[in-house]
Design an enzyme around this catalytic site. Structure first.
Site, PDB file in Angstrom:
ATOM      1  N   SER A 267      35.353 -34.311 -10.785  1.00  0.00           N
ATOM      2  CA  SER A 267      36.488 -34.593  -9.906  1.00  0.00           C
ATOM      3  C   SER A 267      37.806 -34.490 -10.682  1.00  0.00           C
ATOM      4  O   SER A 267      38.082 -33.465 -11.284  1.00  0.00           O
ATOM      5  CB  SER A 267      36.286 -35.968  -9.255  1.00  0.00           C
ATOM      6  OG  SER A 267      37.112 -36.109  -8.129  1.00  0.00           O
TER       7      SER A 267
ATOM      8  N   ASP B  17      32.679 -32.790  -4.300  1.00  0.00           N
ATOM      9  CA  ASP B  17      33.082 -33.646  -5.418  1.00  0.00           C
ATOM     10  C   ASP B  17      31.905 -34.042  -6.315  1.00  0.00           C
ATOM     11  O   ASP B  17      30.948 -34.686  -5.868  1.00  0.00           O
ATOM     12  CB  ASP B  17      33.730 -34.901  -4.827  1.00  0.00           C
ATOM     13  CG  ASP B  17      34.447 -35.754  -5.861  1.00  0.00           C
ATOM     14  OD1 ASP B  17      34.086 -35.684  -7.050  1.00  0.00           O
ATOM     15  OD2 ASP B  17      35.367 -36.491  -5.462  1.00  0.00           O
TER      16      ASP B  17
END
Length: 616
Positions: free
Chosen positions: A391, A507
């Site tokens: 991320s 993510d």
């Protein structure tokens, strides 16, 4: 007692077991014990009978010989290292003592289970045979001086000069990065020029010692002559040297012969250096295919190193790999380029099992604290060999690995100068697969990376994403940097998934928020982990309010991520948690305060960071 599932997680972080199939890992998990040893506790003593295979999960051990009222330390063992293997496979008593240097956790596979595992898991038997080879080499009849030795042969069909230069540099690099004993062996067929002649399988120690000189860079060096007719004597001599040296680097001649093949068979690694033009790459591809077809599979030892020395227009990386039909271990730039020294250092540290990895975790805006961590790492010259990120950590890791300094990354945060400037990056869309399309963020990433691929960056990089349909972790380490980062930051429900090779990726933080285990699987032995996710205590100190759908989605995801991140950080050598409770997930415009918080956290751990970088 740990459950099987917990043992499987541990096995996934030990390089020896990481790539085994799920059934094989389960077999080992069901057959193993997890034991805690206290500081100074003895695992086994010299002379004890073989009882188990041991693997270090956490902590450090020393392996030593008893010397009257003193000890002679042969090796320090850290996470991922296995020991006890020689006694298990030979049936002989332990030749050394293994002792914990601090509180340590060890995975133990008892002998009766170990024998059953070897029969059931052939891939593991091959790895153990390689390990046994490195640890059994010593002078016949002599007391063990070296716990584990490695012979590295360097060969080239087309780049003899570059290969010899690489061999010398590798010897110097191994000595500097590991602090261990290294010797460079060169072969001279011209019998009048070699200072040491091998005409017998027996070697006079004083004669050998007098023939060894110092390489200009400081490592030991010996030139061998008269070897063409008695290759068996040379092979015996290389084994003889492993009684006194941890690393024996052999600079081979550039002709293909039975002699060369025999030396390669004796070697633990074969580094094949090739130029980057089509003709050289094709010749090297044929050589590697021939090596893989040998009765003793030399191919599994081969590491291909492409050299850009003397090649006017090197072929692109993907074209090189296509011709070779083999992974490229490293690429050497021109010897006078600064990158050459950095590449030698990384290769040396990889061979020497002393790589330092940095795992940067998720955290949205709070992940900007990674920049402050990097500022201290740069300022204090803490060596980082591999970086991974999930991320926001993936974005910062990619920027840094691509060559930007921490200060340059900090300057780049000016794009988040205000709340309104930050909001302009979020282009809302009809929520079929996400509330934000991500076009503005992609434009920002393109402005930072252009068309760079993983090959174009300065540092090995692992970016983590999640295949939501298959519910599995995806480690991205090739292809477009922009695509990889876009996938890793695509918060599910907020951003649209990113399609890579037909897979819908989101993510990476939802499955591996601080990817230290990814570094362990690639052979990294020392890990610095950074978790920027707020803890429940941090949340309670803040005045955060959940006011919209974005807040609910992100906070729901981060609640689960925090627990995973804490578990991951428990396996790191250094785990930092730089959180600014007053900052919320979207407040990128507080970058100066968040970055400063990261810097403060790194300074708290400065002594440990410097200790981690010490050569032992």
């Amino acid at each position: 007692m740990l459950r099987t599932q917990e043992k499987l997680l541990i096995l996934g972080q030990i390089p020896l077991f990481a790539d085994l199939s799920a059934p094989d890992k389960k077999l080992i998990a069901d057959s193993s014990l997890i034991i805690e040893y206290k500081n100074n506790e003895i695992i086994y003593k010299e002379g004890d009978g073989p009882d188990a295979l041991y693997c270090v999960i956490t902590g450090r051990l020393k392996v030593y010989l008893a010397r009257h009222n003193d000890i002679e330390i042969l090796e320090y063992l850290k996470r991922g290292r296995c020991f006890g293997i020689i006694s298990l496979l030979t049936g002989e008593p332990h030749s050394v003592t293994a002792q914990a240097m601090n509180d340590s956790i060890i995975l133990k596979i008892p002998k009766y289970h170990f024998e059953r595992i070897l029969k059931r898991v052939p891939a593991l038997a091959v790895q153990f045979s390689q390990l046994l080879s490195r640890r059994l080499k010593q002078k016949e009849g002599s007391k063990k001086k070296i716990f584990e030795s490695t012979i590295v042969s360097v060969f080239s069909l087309s780049e003899k000069g570059a290969a010899s230069g690489y061999a010398r540099s590798l010897g110097t690099g191994l000595m500097a990065q590991t602090g261990k004993k290294v010797i460079l062996v060169t072969l001279d067929e011209n019998t009048g020029s070699g200072p040491f002649f091998i005409d017998s399988p027996f070697f006079d120690e004083s004669a050998v010692r007098s023939a060894i000189s110092k390489d200009p860079a400081g490592s030991d060096f010996i030139n061998i002559a008269g070897t063409s007719k008695k290759i068996i004597h040379l092979v015996a001599f290389l084994s003889y040297l492993t009684g006194d040296y941890h690393y024996v680097i052999v600079d081979l001649q550039s002709d293909i012969s039975d002699k060369i093949f025999d030396i390669m068979k004796q070697s633990d690694m074969v580094h094949v250096v090739t130029a980057c033009d089509g003709k050289s790459l094709e010749s090297t591809a044929r050589l590697v295919a021939e090596l893989e077809g040998q009765p003793v599979d030399i191919g599994r030892k081969v590491r291909i190193i492409t050299s850009e020395t003397g090649t006017a227009t090197p072929l692109p990386f993907e074209e090189r790999r296509s011709i070779l039909k083999h992974d490229i271990f490293a690429t050497l730039p021109q010897p006078d380029a600064p990158e050459y020294g950095r590449m030698i250092r990384r290769i040396s540290r990889q061979i020497g099992d002393c790589l330092i990895g940095l795992a940067l975790g998720s955290g949205a805006a709070l992940g900007l604290a990674h920049v402050g961590i990097l500022k201290v790492i740069e300022r204090e010259n803490i060596p980082i060999d591999v970086v991974s990120g999930s991320s926001m950590g993936a974005l910062v890791a990619a920027l840094w690995a691509s060559g930007k300094s921490a200060s340059e990354i900090e300057l780049g945060t000016a794009i988040f100068s205000s709340k309104m400037a930050t909001l302009r990056l979020f282009d809302l869309t009809w929520p079929a697969r996400g509330l934000i399309r991500g076009r503005q963020i992609r434009r920002f990433l393109v402005s930072q990376f252009g068309e760079k691929t993983f090959y174009d960056i300065k540092l090995p990089l692992k970016i983590i994403a999640c295949d939501l349909e298959r519910r599995e972790e995806v480690v991205i380490e090739e292809g477009s940097i922009v695509d990889a980062v876009m996938a890793s930051i695509a918060i599910p429900g907020v951003f649209e998934p990113v399609m890579i090779k037909g897979r819908a990726l989101v993510d990476g933080g939802i499955i591996n928020p601080v990817p230290g285990n990814v570094l362990t699987r690639t052979g990294v032995s020392k890990i610095i982990a950074v978790n920027t996710l707020a803890s429940p205590e941090d949340i309670q100190k803040s005045d955060r309010k959940l006011s919209n759908i974005f807040d609910f989605i992100v906070n729901t995801i981060e609640a689960g991520e925090y627990l995973l991140a804490e578990m991951s950080c428990q396996n790191a050598d250094i785990a930092m948690h730089p959180v600014l409770p007053a900052a919320d997930w979207y407040e990128f415009y507080k970058s100066d305060k968040i970055i400063k918080r990261g810097e403060e956290e790194a300074l708290k751990y400065l002594a440990q960071l410097k200790e981690l970088a010490v050569v032992r």
